[in-house]
Write a protein that holds these residues in place. Structure first.
Motif, PDB file in Angstrom:
ATOM      1  N   SER A  33      -9.455  -3.320  10.196  1.00 54.61           N
ATOM      2  CA  SER A  33      -9.602  -1.924   9.808  1.00 54.61           C
ATOM      3  C   SER A  33      -8.846  -1.615   8.524  1.00 54.61           C
ATOM      4  O   SER A  33      -9.321  -0.887   7.656  1.00 54.61           O
ATOM      5  CB  SER A  33      -9.088  -1.054  10.959  1.00 54.61           C
ATOM      6  N   PHE A  34      -7.672  -2.202   8.414  1.00 54.27           N
ATOM      7  CA  PHE A  34      -6.833  -1.967   7.242  1.00 54.27           C
ATOM      8  C   PHE A  34      -7.549  -2.408   5.965  1.00 54.27           C
ATOM      9  O   PHE A  34      -7.546  -1.709   4.946  1.00 54.27           O
ATOM     10  CB  PHE A  34      -5.520  -2.734   7.413  1.00 54.27           C
ATOM     11  N   SER A  62      -1.835   3.801   6.879  1.00 51.04           N
ATOM     12  CA  SER A  62      -2.726   3.059   6.001  1.00 51.04           C
ATOM     13  C   SER A  62      -3.691   2.170   6.767  1.00 51.04           C
ATOM     14  O   SER A  62      -4.298   1.294   6.207  1.00 51.04           O
ATOM     15  CB  SER A  62      -1.891   2.220   5.051  1.00 51.04           C
ATOM     16  N   LEU A  63      -3.782   2.376   8.058  1.00 49.80           N
ATOM     17  CA  LEU A  63      -4.615   1.452   8.824  1.00 49.80           C
ATOM     18  C   LEU A  63      -6.092   1.801   8.774  1.00 49.80           C
ATOM     19  O   LEU A  63      -6.922   1.062   9.255  1.00 49.80           O
ATOM     20  CB  LEU A  63      -4.139   1.377  10.268  1.00 49.80           C
ATOM     21  N   GLY A  64      -6.396   2.944   8.190  1.00 54.42           N
ATOM     22  CA  GLY A  64      -7.808   3.225   7.970  1.00 54.42           C
ATOM     23  C   GLY A  64      -8.482   3.923   9.124  1.00 54.42           C
ATOM     24  O   GLY A  64      -7.956   3.995  10.224  1.00 54.42           O
ATOM     25  N   VAL A  65      -9.671   4.417   8.845  1.00 54.24           N
ATOM     26  CA  VAL A  65     -10.376   5.220   9.838  1.00 54.24           C
ATOM     27  C   VAL A  65     -10.784   4.395  11.044  1.00 54.24           C
ATOM     28  O   VAL A  65     -10.844   4.895  12.159  1.00 54.24           O
ATOM     29  CB  VAL A  65     -11.633   5.870   9.234  1.00 54.24           C
ATOM     30  N   ALA A  66     -11.047   3.113  10.788  1.00 59.58           N
ATOM     31  CA  ALA A  66     -11.526   2.267  11.886  1.00 59.58           C
ATOM     32  C   ALA A  66     -10.509   2.218  13.014  1.00 59.58           C
ATOM     33  O   ALA A  66     -10.836   1.936  14.164  1.00 59.58           O
ATOM     34  CB  ALA A  66     -11.794   0.869  11.369  1.00 59.58           C
ATOM     35  N   PHE A  67      -9.283   2.511  12.652  1.00 64.09           N
ATOM     36  CA  PHE A  67      -8.195   2.468  13.617  1.00 64.09           C
ATOM     37  C   PHE A  67      -8.422   3.400  14.798  1.00 64.09           C
ATOM     38  O   PHE A  67      -8.102   3.093  15.933  1.00 64.09           O
ATOM     39  CB  PHE A  67      -6.927   2.866  12.864  1.00 64.09           C
ATOM     40  N   ARG A  75       0.830  -1.196   0.000  1.00 68.55           N
ATOM     41  CA  ARG A  75       0.000   0.000   0.000  1.00 68.55           C
ATOM     42  C   ARG A  75       0.870   1.253   0.000  1.00 68.55           C
ATOM     43  O   ARG A  75       0.628   2.198  -0.737  1.00 68.55           O
ATOM     44  CB  ARG A  75      -0.903  -0.020   1.228  1.00 68.55           C
ATOM     45  N   ASP A  89     -10.634  -0.295   5.067  1.00 70.74           N
ATOM     46  CA  ASP A  89     -10.302   0.990   4.482  1.00 70.74           C
ATOM     47  C   ASP A  89     -10.380   0.955   2.963  1.00 70.74           C
ATOM     48  O   ASP A  89     -10.591   1.966   2.314  1.00 70.74           O
ATOM     49  CB  ASP A  89      -8.894   1.397   4.936  1.00 70.74           C
ATOM     50  N   GLN A 129      -7.750  -5.923  15.289  1.00 73.94           N
ATOM     51  CA  GLN A 129      -8.571  -4.795  14.875  1.00 73.94           C
ATOM     52  C   GLN A 129      -7.879  -4.015  13.758  1.00 73.94           C
ATOM     53  O   GLN A 129      -8.511  -3.566  12.814  1.00 73.94           O
ATOM     54  CB  GLN A 129      -8.850  -3.889  16.072  1.00 73.94           C
TER      55      GLN A 129
END
Lengths: 559, 206
Positions: free
Chosen positions: A193-194, B72-77, A72, A197, A189
């Motif tokens: 989450s990754f 890059s771990l995203g918003v959920a992080f 990524r 996204d 998690q």
């Protein structure tokens, strides 16, 4: 009928290719345990899962999250900055390039190549580079937690089940205290989450002989890790049972509302005391085929006795707002009476069985406990009146009502029911049946048949003989259960479902057979030919048909 | 809910790359400091148990990557964080100026219920270095305008004030935690209407 065995696999030896001609395959009218009036709600959870999987893309993310993130990082770099990409590539090429002490080059950078890389980094005002060896999700050793997770005992568990909130807070772990697994849950998690996204869902990861299966439901993440024979699909089913157990304690509405208002909520608090139900449910799943088959086992009982039991309930528990009344003995259903138009789903019944099975306190006194049955109504609680009917605490009566005030009324019903069951010696009959331990496979008098599971699909009930030699040790039982998982997975395969599977294994020969009416999984000795196996299961079906009144509840009784 | 379990707090550390987020965390949890610099890719996790007002608290500390290309771990992080530590380098004014965007970013991604009172802590790190670029007064001033965020000047290298800063996060997060209870005073009773429970889908056409 010839089409039925078209799909049969011939993995090892199948010399008898002519069996298609000479085997009268099945007498279509012979579907033991079939009934036309509904006993259970028989929507098959596995079918739902299959549908889900078939609609979505099944993603097996092989490899580590390191490579994912690096990929990524690389990708975003390519888009943004050619130069940085070059830097990244250089850094990957050189492991030492990451040893830069603040803005000075560390003394370790002796090679020209490294210095050059380091300088390039600096010239980009960018002192960070990609270390080749350090994983992206680093577990820094030193805490006691890391020691615990690395302990042999924990690592060697055959199966792990975790529940965490969407914020990565631990809720439950089957092995070890979830308290000690805070970091691991954070990693899980992060993985979920990754992938989310990218508007995608992490379904499973295969790493060596371990499979990690992920399921997100209502602000919760369920993770199953196995190195057993369960397939991804079967693990998903197990995680679904775990989810149902959570709902059973909290209700769906409360769960959703709570997390909507407090995303950081620590769900361990309202679930404290419920750990034993999760533990017990998971233990049941390892030994009780009914959960895998989403069907129920009935206690073998003369139909006349069973009639007396259900009629007794109908007469003496005809109370307003009573939805279900049932008697359960050693995880087997003795009788079920339901309100018209309401059906009990086998998955819900397994939660009820688990409730009784996991708790000793019901043996001490009559109890009144709320229980949510997610398949019946996930938004609210039913009130369960629970009481054993005999001194030995074998037969347990459950009366499920929507009336929160009904305890004393139902307690009176119980007294009348018990009195009448005693009078007709029904409780003794139940006790005798329990003592006989179901039936042995020898009673079917089919040579070389070692064990089987038979599920009547229309009634969502199954039957199987007791476990005799060679499956009389826990290890062998475990292995047998693994074989059933294998067989079940193969015939229910998403990509290529089979109607019939004949499989010659190292120690036994397996036959799996699925029709619209039933599912049959049979285990034979290793030297059984396909012809013999087919004849045997036909004979077995006839035997089950003869015994069906005793083995199944064929007529549904309503208030 | 009589026997309350230990409290778990999810704490996220944010700030520009190189300000010392990982060093602070390592100093706090493992009492270690290394001059070697390694970029955090994605995230690191550490946990530490501390006592806050006589209650045992487990802090789940999520150290994030400062560098954009590894975020890059995203918003959920960020979801469900109980506290957030914003870090800057007192020798680098630009890392201080970034605090605004880090704070905004966090509030957007984590969308806490009460953003005004969300437990932040600001850390000015590397006070052991000579070339100071951001004065304490300036940092204090910024914290004041953002709803009196507690401000700490630390050195991860020399273990100055690190403990205190994290203790403050834990304490403030706990203060918010206490008024949360399960939202089920009385769960909805089931109403029997006769049609909320579908009749069985009979698999058997015979």
């Amino acid at each position: 009928m010839a089409t039925d065995h078209r799909e049969a696999e011939q993995p090892v030896n199948t010399s008898d290719s002519d069996f298609q001609e000479d085997v009268e395959f099945v007498e279509t009218n012979c579907v033991p345990g079939k009934c036309n009036s509904a006993v259970f709600d028989t929507t098959d959870e596995l079918d739902d899962l299959t549908l889900n999987l078939a609609n979505g893309v099944i993603q097996n993310h092989r490899g580590t999250i390191t490579s994912l993130i690096r990929k990524r990082a690389k990708r975003s770099n390519t888009l943004k900055d050619e130069e940085a990409d070059q830097d990244l590539a250089n850094s990957i090429a050189s492991e030492e390039a990451n040893s830069i002490e603040q803005s000075e080059l560390s003394s370790e950078l002796s090679e020209d190549e490294n210095v050059k890389n380091g300088l390039e980094d600096l010239s980009l005002q960018d002192t960070e580079s990609v270390p080749e060896e350090s994983p992206s999700v680093t577990l820094i050793p030193s805490s006691s937690e890391t020691d615990y997770v690395n302990s042999l005992e924990w690592k060697q568990q055959k199966k792990h089940i975790f529940i965490l909130s969407e914020s990565g807070k631990p809720i439950y772990s089957r092995h070890g205290s979830e308290d000690k697994l805070v970091t691991v849950m954070g990693v899980m998690q992060a993985l979920v989450s990754f992938v989310q996204d990218d508007k995608d869902n992490l379904r499973s990861i295969v790493a060596g002989d371990h499979t990690f299966v992920f399921m997100n439901r209502d602000h919760l993440t369920f993770v199953g890790v196995t190195r057993g024979r369960e397939s991804t699909q079967q693990m998903l089913l197990q995680l679904t049972y775990m989810y149902n157990q959570v709902i059973s304690v909290l209700t769906h509405s409360t769960l959703v509302r709570t997390f909507k208002q407090h995303r950081n909520f620590d769900l361990r608090r309202p679930l404290s005391g419920a750990e034993k139900f999760f533990d017990n449910l998971l233990n049941l799943m390892d030994v009780e085929p009914g959960l895998l088959l989403t069907s129920v086992r009935c206690l073998p009982l003369d139909s006349s006795v069973r009639d007396i039991v259900s009629q007794t309930i109908v007469q003496h528990a005809k109370v307003k707002d009573l939805v279900f009344a049932l008697i359960i003995a050693q995880n087997q259903l003795v009788a079920l009476v339901r309100m018209k138009r309401y059906y009990l789903h086998p998955m819900d019944l397994h939660l009820i069985i688990n409730l009784i099975n996991a708790s000793e306190s019901f043996k001490a006194a009559e109890s009144w406990t709320p229980i949510c049955l997610p398949k019946f109504d996930a938004t609210g609680f039913l009130q369960a009146y629970v009481s054993y009917l005999d001194e030995e605490c074998q037969s347990c009566l459950l009366l499920l009502s929507v009336d929160i005030e009904a305890f004393y009324t139902l307690s009176e019903c119980r007294a009348k029911i018990k009195e009448r069951l005693d009078r007709y010696n029904a409780l003794t009959a139940i006790g005798n049946s329990l003592q006989r331990h179901s039936y042995s496979v020898q009673q079917c008098s089919i040579g070389d048949l070692r064990h089987f599971l038979y599920k009547a699909r229309s009634t969502a009930q199954y039957t199987s003989p007791e476990l005799g030699p060679p499956y009389n040790t826990p290890e062998q039982q475990d292995r047998l259960f693994g074989l059933y998982h294998f067989l079940h997975d193969k015939v229910h395969s998403v990509s290529r479902p089979l109607k019939l599977l004949y499989h010659v294994g190292k120690y036994e020969t397996l036959l799996g057979w699925v029709t619209q009416g039933f599912e049959l999984y049979a285990v034979f000795g290793p030297l059984v030919t396909k012809n013999v196996a087919i004849h045997a299961v036909n004979k077995l079906l006839r035997w089950i048909k003869r015994e069906e009144d005793r083995l199944f509840i064929l007529s549904s009784v309503t208030f | 809910m009589a026997s309350r379990k230990k409290v778990l707090l999810k704490v996220i550390i944010l700030g520009d790359s190189g300000v010392g987020k990982t060093s602070l965390m390592n100093q706090y949890v493992a009492k270690k400091f290394s001059n070697q610099y390694k970029a955090t890719i994605g995230a690191d996790f550490l946990t530490k148990e501390v006592m806050v007002d006589d209650r045992l608290v487990t802090m789940q500390i999520w150290d994030t990557a400062g560098q954009e290309r590894f975020q890059s771990l995203g918003v959920a992080f960020y979801r469900g964080a109980d506290g957030c530590v914003l870090v800057f380098d007192v020798t680098m004014p630009n890392t201080f100026r970034s605090l605004d965007s880090w704070r905004d970013e966090f509030l957007i991604q984590a969308s806490p219920r009460d953003p005004e009172n969300f437990p932040f802590v600001v850390i000015g790190n590397k006070v052991d270095l000579e070339n100071r670029g951001v004065s304490g007064r300036r940092a204090q001033g910024w914290c004041h305008t953002k709803g009196d965020i507690p401000y700490f000047e630390t050195s991860a290298k020399e273990a100055i004030n690190v403990e205190q800063a994290f203790q403050a996060v834990a304490k403030n997060a706990m203060a918010q935690e206490t008024d949360v209870e399960l939202c089920s005073e009385f769960p909805d009773p089931i109403k029997l209407s006769g049609d909320n429970n579908k009749p069985q889908g009979n698999n058997c056409p015979c």
